[in-house]
Design an enzyme around this catalytic site. Structure first.
Site, PDB file in Angstrom:
ATOM      1  N   ASN A  10       0.929  -1.284   0.158  1.00 47.94           N
ATOM      2  CA  ASN A  10       0.013   0.061   0.083  1.00 47.94           C
ATOM      3  C   ASN A  10       1.097   1.254  -0.021  1.00 47.94           C
ATOM      4  O   ASN A  10       1.595   1.763   1.080  1.00 47.94           O
ATOM      5  CB  ASN A  10      -0.968   0.019   1.293  1.00 47.94           C
ATOM      6  N   ARG A  93      -2.621  -2.286  -3.264  1.00 53.81           N
ATOM      7  CA  ARG A  93      -3.912  -1.225  -3.062  1.00 53.81           C
ATOM      8  C   ARG A  93      -3.935  -0.273  -4.317  1.00 53.81           C
ATOM      9  O   ARG A  93      -2.679   0.625  -3.897  1.00 53.81           O
ATOM     10  CB  ARG A  93      -3.901  -0.681  -1.600  1.00 53.81           C
ATOM     11  N   HIS A 181     -12.776   3.334  -0.138  1.00 51.85           N
ATOM     12  CA  HIS A 181     -12.756   2.790   0.780  1.00 51.85           C
ATOM     13  C   HIS A 181     -13.460   1.229   0.663  1.00 51.85           C
ATOM     14  O   HIS A 181     -13.838   0.594   1.382  1.00 51.85           O
ATOM     15  CB  HIS A 181     -13.282   3.116   2.018  1.00 51.85           C
ATOM     16  N   GLY A 211     -11.889   7.272   9.549  1.00 56.31           N
ATOM     17  CA  GLY A 211     -10.376   7.100   9.906  1.00 56.31           C
ATOM     18  C   GLY A 211      -9.887   8.382   9.559  1.00 56.31           C
ATOM     19  O   GLY A 211     -10.758   9.497   9.426  1.00 56.31           O
ATOM     20  N   ARG A 242      -9.418  17.070   5.190  1.00 59.04           N
ATOM     21  CA  ARG A 242     -10.286  17.433   3.861  1.00 59.04           C
ATOM     22  C   ARG A 242     -11.678  18.123   4.417  1.00 59.04           C
ATOM     23  O   ARG A 242     -12.096  17.722   5.429  1.00 59.04           O
ATOM     24  CB  ARG A 242     -10.675  16.294   3.043  1.00 59.04           C
ATOM     25  N   MET A 285      -7.891  13.096  15.806  1.00 60.01           N
ATOM     26  CA  MET A 285      -9.013  12.809  16.706  1.00 60.01           C
ATOM     27  C   MET A 285      -8.780  12.363  18.049  1.00 60.01           C
ATOM     28  O   MET A 285      -9.474  13.059  19.109  1.00 60.01           O
ATOM     29  CB  MET A 285     -10.055  11.779  16.274  1.00 60.01           C
ATOM     30  N   ARG A 286      -7.743  11.884  18.388  1.00 62.95           N
ATOM     31  CA  ARG A 286      -7.276  11.764  19.884  1.00 62.95           C
ATOM     32  C   ARG A 286      -7.275  12.990  20.893  1.00 62.95           C
ATOM     33  O   ARG A 286      -8.091  12.963  21.810  1.00 62.95           O
ATOM     34  CB  ARG A 286      -6.064  10.943  19.986  1.00 62.95           C
ATOM     35  N   ILE A 330     -10.733   5.794  13.831  1.00 65.29           N
ATOM     36  CA  ILE A 330     -11.983   6.477  14.938  1.00 65.29           C
ATOM     37  C   ILE A 330     -13.034   5.527  15.201  1.00 65.29           C
ATOM     38  O   ILE A 330     -13.510   5.222  16.410  1.00 65.29           O
ATOM     39  CB  ILE A 330     -12.444   7.917  14.280  1.00 65.29           C
ATOM     40  N   GLY A 331     -13.707   4.737  14.297  1.00 68.98           N
ATOM     41  CA  GLY A 331     -14.843   4.087  14.466  1.00 68.98           C
ATOM     42  C   GLY A 331     -14.524   2.855  15.465  1.00 68.98           C
ATOM     43  O   GLY A 331     -15.412   2.496  16.242  1.00 68.98           O
ATOM     44  N   GLU A 332     -13.318   2.254  15.258  1.00 68.47           N
ATOM     45  CA  GLU A 332     -12.775   1.129  16.070  1.00 68.47           C
ATOM     46  C   GLU A 332     -12.466   1.332  17.438  1.00 68.47           C
ATOM     47  O   GLU A 332     -12.623   0.656  18.401  1.00 68.47           O
ATOM     48  CB  GLU A 332     -11.743   0.594  15.347  1.00 68.47           C
ATOM     49  N   GLU A 380      -8.094  -4.483   5.334  1.00 69.49           N
ATOM     50  CA  GLU A 380      -8.217  -4.216   3.904  1.00 69.49           C
ATOM     51  C   GLU A 380      -7.213  -4.898   3.273  1.00 69.49           C
ATOM     52  O   GLU A 380      -7.295  -5.453   2.291  1.00 69.49           O
ATOM     53  CB  GLU A 380      -7.841  -2.670   3.564  1.00 69.49           C
TER      54      GLU A 380
HETATM   55  P1  ADP Z   1      -6.305   6.445   7.603  1.00 69.90           P
HETATM   56  O1  ADP Z   1      -7.506   6.744   7.037  1.00 69.90           O
HETATM   57  O2  ADP Z   1      -5.211   7.129   7.629  1.00 69.90           O
HETATM   58  O3  ADP Z   1      -6.140   4.774   7.547  1.00 69.90           O
HETATM   59  P2  ADP Z   1      -6.809   5.369  10.253  1.00 69.90           P
HETATM   60  O4  ADP Z   1      -8.285   4.409   9.937  1.00 69.90           O
HETATM   61  O5  ADP Z   1      -5.729   4.713  10.780  1.00 69.90           O
HETATM   62  O6  ADP Z   1      -6.699   6.291   9.137  1.00 69.90           O
HETATM   63  O7  ADP Z   1      -7.455   6.178  11.478  1.00 69.90           O
HETATM   64  C1  ADP Z   1      -6.697   7.085  12.081  1.00 69.90           C
HETATM   65  C2  ADP Z   1      -7.567   8.170  12.830  1.00 69.90           C
HETATM   66  O8  ADP Z   1      -8.116   7.475  14.139  1.00 69.90           O
HETATM   67  C3  ADP Z   1      -6.755   9.360  13.618  1.00 69.90           C
HETATM   68  O9  ADP Z   1      -7.570  10.640  13.561  1.00 69.90           O
HETATM   69  C4  ADP Z   1      -6.522   8.917  15.002  1.00 69.90           C
HETATM   70  O10 ADP Z   1      -6.715  10.057  15.720  1.00 69.90           O
HETATM   71  C5  ADP Z   1      -7.985   8.100  15.128  1.00 69.90           C
HETATM   72  N1  ADP Z   1      -7.886   7.275  16.186  1.00 69.90           N
HETATM   73  C6  ADP Z   1      -6.989   6.118  16.606  1.00 69.90           C
HETATM   74  N2  ADP Z   1      -7.167   5.869  17.656  1.00 69.90           N
HETATM   75  C7  ADP Z   1      -8.163   6.585  18.441  1.00 69.90           C
HETATM   76  C8  ADP Z   1      -8.702   6.699  19.727  1.00 69.90           C
HETATM   77  N3  ADP Z   1      -8.440   5.660  20.736  1.00 69.90           N
HETATM   78  N4  ADP Z   1      -9.724   7.524  19.960  1.00 69.90           N
HETATM   79  C9  ADP Z   1      -9.853   8.361  19.063  1.00 69.90           C
HETATM   80  N5  ADP Z   1      -9.447   8.497  17.567  1.00 69.90           N
HETATM   81  C10 ADP Z   1      -8.441   7.525  17.467  1.00 69.90           C
END
Ligand code: ADP
Length: 398
Positions: A10, A93, A181, A211, A242, A285-286, A330-332, A380
């Site tokens: 990737n 990818r 995605h 994400g 974005r 987001m953290r 973020i979702g996970e 993925e």
């Molecule tokens: P990408 O689109 O680059 O593949 P990811 O799916 O890895 O991105 O997601 C990255 C995002 O997930 C970042 O904004 C990160 O802050 C957020 N993230 C990861 N872990 C957490 C968490 N525990 N709480 C909140 N946001 C999180």
């Protein structure tokens, strides 16, 4: 004994993520993975781990201007030092497969040319996705390579959901909503039967892949029928940098009245906006989700509002909903964002089980909830490895 293995690549403008899967009787096990970052910059780092997370190799270069070719050569040399590995194929990818690809494709010169020709549709991604194919082809001319597209899974959506209200000639030229995605949505779709009764798993499902890049997908019968990204990955939800959905008239205004060049507009809406632009602090987001800074709070609020609005749009498009799935970084992982989104959707009858959410459980809703809400981890790379193996087997000489 030598193990047949599949290398997944990737690649981005300055990075290569890789994963190596070992194949045994058709099942795939992720065995090595890693990241090469800072390619074509002053500092390039290489790190590889085994499946237990143990670091097996690191290297670092300063002011050596290492390019993709240098680092892929180093990666392949490292694989050569590992015992009993037989790399039988590489899977890549690729963000954009254009009008042509509704599934994975064996890489050849003609496919490389097509993907290069459509690069203007994903200028920040496709050229970098294609480059490692060319490099590996030069290094190992007989190694089968497979391109897997983020757009392909959405090609099943009805025309009314794929097309813009543009003159027909432009639609026929391929100026349509492709969506991205797709490899993540395809993986999640393949998992649903494990976790939901058949009528829900193959019913009307909204998947939120949240994400850095974020989008949502409407699944019906396990297939994509609508999605929030568009001709490019810029559309839909507010993302880390974005804008997501924006009035096209605003772009015209920026060019005419603010005097921005096309490249400056792109830099603005792709790299300086979203969570970073709203908060003025970070795209991550953290820290944002727990910040008391009013602009950070607003960034989180706008992200949540976008997800809730697009949920409504997708439910209306499908004419119903049987399940909501959270995935992506973020979702996970974000207890707070999942809670804020579900609270915003409470009007809809979504009733979150806050303890399950806190625990990061798979099922996030109460038995009273009008629809089940789940947290599923996407994969993925495994999807790409599976496609690569399937195409390899399908093209084996008898
Ligand atoms: P990408 O689109 O680059 O593949 P990811 O799916 O890895 O991105 O997601 C990255 C995002 O997930 C970042 O904004 C990160 O802050 C957020 N993230 C990861 N872990 C957490 C968490 N525990 N709480 C909140 N946001 C999180």
């Amino acid at each position: 004994m030598s193990h047949n293995s599949i290398l997944i690549i990737n690649a981005g403008s300055s990075s290569i993520k890789f994963q190596l899967f070992i194949e045994d009787s058709g099942s795939l096990t992720s065995t090595y993975s890693g990241l090469i970052e800072g390619i074509n910059t002053a500092k390039t780092n290489f790190k590889a781990k085994d499946s237990a997370g143990q670091v097996l190799k690191t290297s670092s270069y300063e002011n050596e201007n290492k390019n993709h070719q240098d680092m892929l050569a180093e990666l392949m040399e490292w694989f050569d030092t590992l015992p009993d590995l037989n790399i039988v194929a590489a899977g890549h990818r690729v963000v954009h497969g254009g009008m042509r690809f509704s599934g994975p494709a064996l890489v050849n010169d003609e496919v490389i040319k097509y993907l290069t020709d459509i690069s203007p549709m994903a200028p920040n991604h496709n050229p970098h996705n294609v480059l490692p194919m060319k490099i590996l082809k030069d290094m190992y001319p007989s190694l089968p390579q497979v391109a897997c597209f983020d757009t392909a899974f959405h090609r099943t959506a009805p025309a009314v959901n794929q097309e813009y209200a543009l003159p027909k000639a432009l639609t026929e030229k391929g100026l349509i909503r492709y969506g991205m995605h797709g490899l993540s949505y395809e993986f999640i779709s393949s998992q649903l039967k494990e976790y939901l009764p058949f009528n829900q798993a193959r019913g009307k499902v909204v998947v939120a892949h949240l994400g850095n890049g974020a989008s949502m997908c409407a699944l019906e019968g396990g297939l994509s029928t609508a999605t929030t990204m568009g001709f490019t990955p810029l559309d839909g939800l507010t993302m880390s940098t974005r804008t997501g959905q924006i009035d096209p008239g605003l772009i015209l205004y920026l060019i005419r009245e603010e005097g921005l060049s096309v490249d400056e507009v792109e830099e603005l809406i792709a790299h300086k906006s979203g969570l970073l632009g709203i908060s003025g602090v970070t795209s991550d987001m953290r820290p944002l989700q727990t910040s008391h800074n009013p602009d950070c709070i607003k960034a989180v609020d706008m992200f949540v509002l976008g997800v809730a609005q697009q949920f409504g749009r997708l439910v209306a498009t499908m004419g119903g909903i049987d399940a909501l799935i959270f995935t992506g970084g973020i979702g996970e992982n974000s207890v707070i964002l999942r809670r804020l989104i579900c609270e915003k959707l409470a009007w809809f009858g979504i009733d979150m089980n806050f303890d399950s959410n806190e625990a990061g459980a798979r099922y996030l809703s109460t038995s009273e909830s009008k629809i089940p809400v789940l947290r599923l981890e996407t994969n993925e790379e495994l999807m790409i490895a599976g496609h690569t193996l399937n195409l390899l087997n399908a093209n084996k000489p008898d």
